[in-house]
Design a protein around this motif. Structure first.
Motif, PDB file in Angstrom:
ATOM      1  N   ASP A 136       0.842  -1.193   0.000  1.00 18.65           N
ATOM      2  CA  ASP A 136       0.000   0.000   0.000  1.00 18.65           C
ATOM      3  C   ASP A 136       0.877   1.244   0.000  1.00 18.65           C
ATOM      4  O   ASP A 136       1.947   1.265   0.603  1.00 18.65           O
ATOM      5  N   ARG A 137       0.388   2.300  -0.662  1.00 17.31           N
ATOM      6  CA  ARG A 137       1.237   3.502  -0.709  1.00 17.31           C
ATOM      7  C   ARG A 137       1.310   4.216   0.643  1.00 17.31           C
ATOM      8  O   ARG A 137       2.121   5.116   0.832  1.00 17.31           O
ATOM      9  N   ARG A 138       0.463   3.817   1.564  1.00 19.12           N
ATOM     10  CA  ARG A 138       0.540   4.398   2.902  1.00 19.12           C
ATOM     11  C   ARG A 138       1.105   3.410   3.913  1.00 19.12           C
ATOM     12  O   ARG A 138       0.902   3.555   5.115  1.00 19.12           O
ATOM     13  N   MET A 173      -2.675  18.489  -1.110  1.00 25.92           N
ATOM     14  CA  MET A 173      -2.817  17.081  -1.479  1.00 25.92           C
ATOM     15  C   MET A 173      -2.110  16.773  -2.787  1.00 25.92           C
ATOM     16  O   MET A 173      -2.185  17.551  -3.742  1.00 25.92           O
ATOM     17  N   CYS A 174      -1.452  15.616  -2.851  1.00 24.35           N
ATOM     18  CA  CYS A 174      -0.828  15.172  -4.103  1.00 24.35           C
ATOM     19  C   CYS A 174      -1.944  14.677  -5.040  1.00 24.35           C
ATOM     20  O   CYS A 174      -3.098  14.553  -4.634  1.00 24.35           O
ATOM     21  N   ALA A 175      -1.585  14.371  -6.260  1.00 26.07           N
ATOM     22  CA  ALA A 175      -2.590  13.984  -7.254  1.00 26.07           C
ATOM     23  C   ALA A 175      -3.371  12.749  -6.811  1.00 26.07           C
ATOM     24  O   ALA A 175      -4.597  12.676  -6.941  1.00 26.07           O
ATOM     25  N   ASN A 194      -7.158  13.912   4.726  1.00 27.22           N
ATOM     26  CA  ASN A 194      -6.510  12.938   3.837  1.00 27.22           C
ATOM     27  C   ASN A 194      -5.052  13.319   3.578  1.00 27.22           C
ATOM     28  O   ASN A 194      -4.736  14.475   3.308  1.00 27.22           O
ATOM     29  N   ALA A 195      -4.174  12.319   3.635  1.00 27.09           N
ATOM     30  CA  ALA A 195      -2.744  12.593   3.464  1.00 27.09           C
ATOM     31  C   ALA A 195      -2.022  11.296   3.160  1.00 27.09           C
ATOM     32  O   ALA A 195      -2.569  10.210   3.364  1.00 27.09           O
ATOM     33  N   CYS A 196      -0.801  11.431   2.657  1.00 24.14           N
ATOM     34  CA  CYS A 196       0.036  10.261   2.408  1.00 24.14           C
ATOM     35  C   CYS A 196       1.490  10.673   2.603  1.00 24.14           C
ATOM     36  O   CYS A 196       1.772  11.857   2.793  1.00 24.14           O
TER      37      CYS A 196
HETATM   38 ZN    ZN Z   1      -0.831  12.376  -0.914  1.00 23.76          ZN
END
Ligand code: ZN
Ligand code: ZN
Ligand code: FE
Length: 790
Positions: A136-138, A173-175, A194-196
């Motif tokens: 997962d990207r997170r 926020m990123c894309a 929301n964040a990553c």
């Molecule tokens: Zn992000």
């Protein structure tokens, strides 16, 4: 054209068997995944239409077959997302437009904004699954969250609840995150936090000098330091915790010394309920409380043989336990801790520390390291504390995970700001049928808290968009909150007696109107005769009360000193019960006090020097604890009473009249019944001199109070016909007393009401003040459903 004509016309143009429904949903329905839920529910049922946030909640326009629409309206309530709290669903037939799909449309605005801000929510299982998924990207990202979990109240700066008005505003926020945010099918649709790892906040570690500790993984490093016995300040959701390994008694001792907190129990945190099972006893309901979205500290009985260090919760049968409620906590626990002490990051009496620089300044003498992050905490919020007692949950501190959810009232009231009491302060602001009780602000005797108190008031006004027209406060002229209230010259000030406010807090929770019998058992509160009240029986309505009975007054030698040194109250009651003969009593606790101290204080009592009078039940419990040799001096509030309670809880004596000390209920000729503790004290001393164990003495004392006050309620009931009894005040945090009193009164045919949503202690006072003031403003005009008034 009339509306019925419109409707007829609309039905005409609808396809056979199709109609339209307009539904308004009010309550906590924003920021909790409500619109995606509506979207998915409607889509799964083949309905067409729209859903939108409005100023007051959510509006839905749905089209489909009448039976499906009915079913849809039912499922809106029954299947609503776990964090939503619906206070009303309004549905009316609407014009049929012939929508081709169901969609989420832009928010409408305009009206006064009354949508509710959600409290902060513990990390959800979906997010945890991603957190530990290496693909997962997170993966291992400590700030993962979604519409069902994460920060809310603590990051909100203003309404409406949108990212630019939260402390997330500086993170663009990123894309990928933005795509999730915009996608109604995503768990992160409109998740404002929301964040990553690519675009969101991060964590890092510094030492006590503020130097960054170079490491690849600051959480892993913090875990290693904790295992080595260091104390780490951990920035969380509502503020800092001071963490130490709960299995390491040396680390816990170090924390006690540095925090100057010799004995008050520390809360512990564990990874999950299975981990808690290793050291505490819990039933299904306690487990559910532990795992509830508010994720409070739950008081759980210790398990024998638990490996937690003894000094975590000394002289206490309970642990205060919470589960890891942020992803950062979870990652810390994934490094293999059974339990961590996680106590509020503050100096004794001061408010919780929330900002990085504040932590480094104020906690540097306590913590060796600081695990920091850069997601701002706009509103600090302590952990809430809950226990199960008397057949349900009882909130002892209502803060993170609960505030700012309102307590719902049974009638609309004026906009009133209630300032609360001095200790365990909260404030309360009312709007319509909602009472917004703030998070715990703390002890207003401490200068550090005053600023927090005023900020909390401003914040609640802002997020509820409410300007009060009235201000309610305690009658105590020297309380900071009272002085604050009196300074607000533009508002009408309504003082409310302390114990009356306690009782009304419980009446408000249970929507009780008319008259009730109220038992207010408390530590300290300013009485209308300027003495210190606290063992009070009242006939109370919301607007007013009549004092019916109270403990006879006793001297409190040294005022506040008598609170800190229960032996002084012990001596006061001994003198009350035995006169000068007290000196001949061979009681162990007297031998531990220096003869000089005994002489000075006994003189203060006899000559009434610096000895205010009190009818406080808290002080009576203190005195019995002292006389039984359990506690002569306290390190924290209510310590003596807690030691007494622990002794009673361990006793197997039944709740029976035969296990009581003799007691007396004295009609003073006037209207007020006076209850002299002297006969009870004589019975206790008698037992102690015979060598009876303190556990038995304590249980008999509890039982005596229960039967005595049940008798008092019977008398008042005979006079008045009242059959409802309200129990409130800090002394009712004692479950032995609370449950015994409730059981005894119910056996005698009373309906008994206890505080559940707000604390029975002074944390609930602000709600009582607000509702009492409201009743006075309206002339108690609320619909009187069940009045058996005098
Ligand atoms: Zn992000
Ligand atoms: Zn989540
Ligand atoms: Fe109180």
């Amino acid at each position: 054209m009339t509306s019925s004509e419109t409707r007829t016309q609309a039905f005409k143009s609808a396809p056979a068997n199709c109609t339209a429904l307009s539904v308004t949903v009010n309550g906590i329905v924003q920021g909790v995944g409500f619109r995606p839920f509506v979207y998915q529910l409607a889509a799964s049922m083949g309905l067409k239409g729209t859903v939108a946030n409005t100023a007051t909640g959510v509006h839905i326009h749905a089209e489909g077959r009448p039976r499906d629409l009915e079913d849809f309206a039912v499922r809106l309530r029954t299947q609503a997302p776990p964090l939503s709290q619906i206070t009303g669903i309004n549905k009316i037939h609407a014009a049929y437009h012939g929508f081709s799909d169901f969609s989420i449309v832009a928010s409408t605005s305009g009206h006064k904004r009354t949508a509710l801000i959600s409290p902060d929510v513990a990390v959800c299982s979906d997010c945890l699954a991603e957190l530990y998924d290496p693909d997962d990207r997170r993966f291992a990202y400590p700030f993962i969250n979604c519409t069902n979990c994460g920060p809310r109240y603590t990051i909100v700066e203003d309404i409406p609840y949108d990212r630019p008005k939260t402390s997330m505003k500086n993170f663009e926020m990123c894309a990928d995150c933005l795509a999730e945010y915009k996608n109604p099918e995503s768990r992160r649709f409109h998740a404002q936090a929301n964040a990553c790892p690519a675009c969101g906040p991060g964590a890092w570690l510094v030492d006590s000098k503020g130097t960054r500790v170079l490491c690849k993984d600051p959480i892993e490093k913090a875990a290693r330091l904790l295992k080595q016995g260091f104390i780490v300040a951990v920035k969380g959701l509502g503020g800092f915790h001071l963490a130490a390994d709960a299995h390491d008694s040396a680390a816990v001792e170090l924390l006690r010394n540095r925090k100057n907190r010799p004995a008050k129990p520390f809360a512990v945190m564990a990874a999950d309920a299975a981990a808690v099972d290793a050291f505490a006893v819990m039933d299904e309901k306690e487990k559910a409380l532990l795992e509830s979205p508010g994720c409070p500290i739950v008081l759980l009985e210790k398990k024998s043989g638990a490996r937690i260090a003894e000094n975590v919760s000394p002289d206490n049968a309970y642990f205060g336990v919470m589960l890891a409620y942020t992803p950062l906590h979870s990652l810390l626990f994934s490094r293999g801790f059974g339990a961590l002490v996680m106590t509020s990051g503050n100096l004794s009496g001061d408010p919780l520390v929330a900002e990085n620089h504040e932590a480094e300044e104020r906690l540097s003498g306590i913590a060796d390291f600081f695990l920091l992050h850069d997601r701002g905490i706009h509103v600090r919020c302590d952990d809430s504390i809950v226990r199960r007692a008397a057949g349900g949950p009882v909130v002892l501190r209502r803060s993170r995970g609960y505030a700012p959810s309102p307590v719902f009232l049974d009638c609309r009231v004026s906009a009133i700001l209630a300032c609360g009491a001095e200790l365990k302060n909260t404030v309360c602001l009312t709007r319509g049928k909602q009472a917004f009780v703030s998070q715990h602000t703390g002890d207003l005797k401490s200068p550090g808290t005053l600023d927090f108190f005023e900020k909390t008031i401003e914040h609640i006004k802002r997020i509820t968009d409410t300007e009060p027209g009235f201000i309610a406060c305690d009658m105590h002229p020297d309380y900071f909150a009272t002085r604050y209230a009196k300074k607000q010259n533009h508002l009408t000030c309504i003082p409310v007696q302390h114990h009356h406010a306690h009782l009304v807090s419980c009446m408000a929770e249970h929507h009780l109107n008319g008259s009730v019998i109220g038992l207010a058992f408390d530590g300290t509160g300013y009485g209308t005769d300027e003495t210190v009240w606290g063992g009070e029986v009242m006939v109370a309505q919301r607007a007013g009360f009549k004092r019916m009975a109270h403990l006879s007054y006793a001297a409190m030698p040294g005022g506040d000193a008598a609170v800190k040194e229960p032996w002084r109250m012990g001596l006061s009651y001994l003198i009350d019960a035995f006169g000068a003969d007290w000196q001949n009593l061979e009681l162990k606790f007297l031998r531990k006090i220096s003869p000089e101290n005994l002489r000075v204080v006994s003189e203060m009592i006899s000559r009434r020097i610096n000895s205010p009078l009190t009818s406080s039940m808290g002080r009576l419990f203190d005195s019995v604890s002292a006389i039984a040799g359990l506690c002569s001096r306290v390190d924290f509030e209510a310590q003596a009473a807690i030691k007494l309670e622990m002794q009673a809880a361990g006793s197997v004596l039944p709740l029976d009249k035969t296990c009581c000390y003799e007691y007396e209920i004295r009609e003073t000729g006037g209207e007020i019944i006076s209850i002299p503790p002297a006969p009870i004290i004589r019975g206790i001393v008698d037992d102690l001199l015979k060598g009876v164990f303190p556990g038995i003495v304590s249980k008999k004392f509890h039982t005596t109070i229960i039967f005595l006050f049940s008798d008092v309620c019977d008398r008042i009931s005979r006079e008045t016909g009242l059959k409802r009894v309200v129990l409130s005040g800090g002394v009712f945090q004692n479950p032995v007393l609370l449950e015994g009193m409730r059981e005894s009164l119910r056996e005698r045919g009373f309906s008994v009401f206890v505080n559940r949503r707000v604390p029975a202690n002074d944390g609930g006072i602000s709600l009582g003040q607000a509702v009492s003031a409201a009743a006075r403003i309206s002339g108690d005009a609320c619909p009187d459903q069940d009045s058996k008034g005098l």
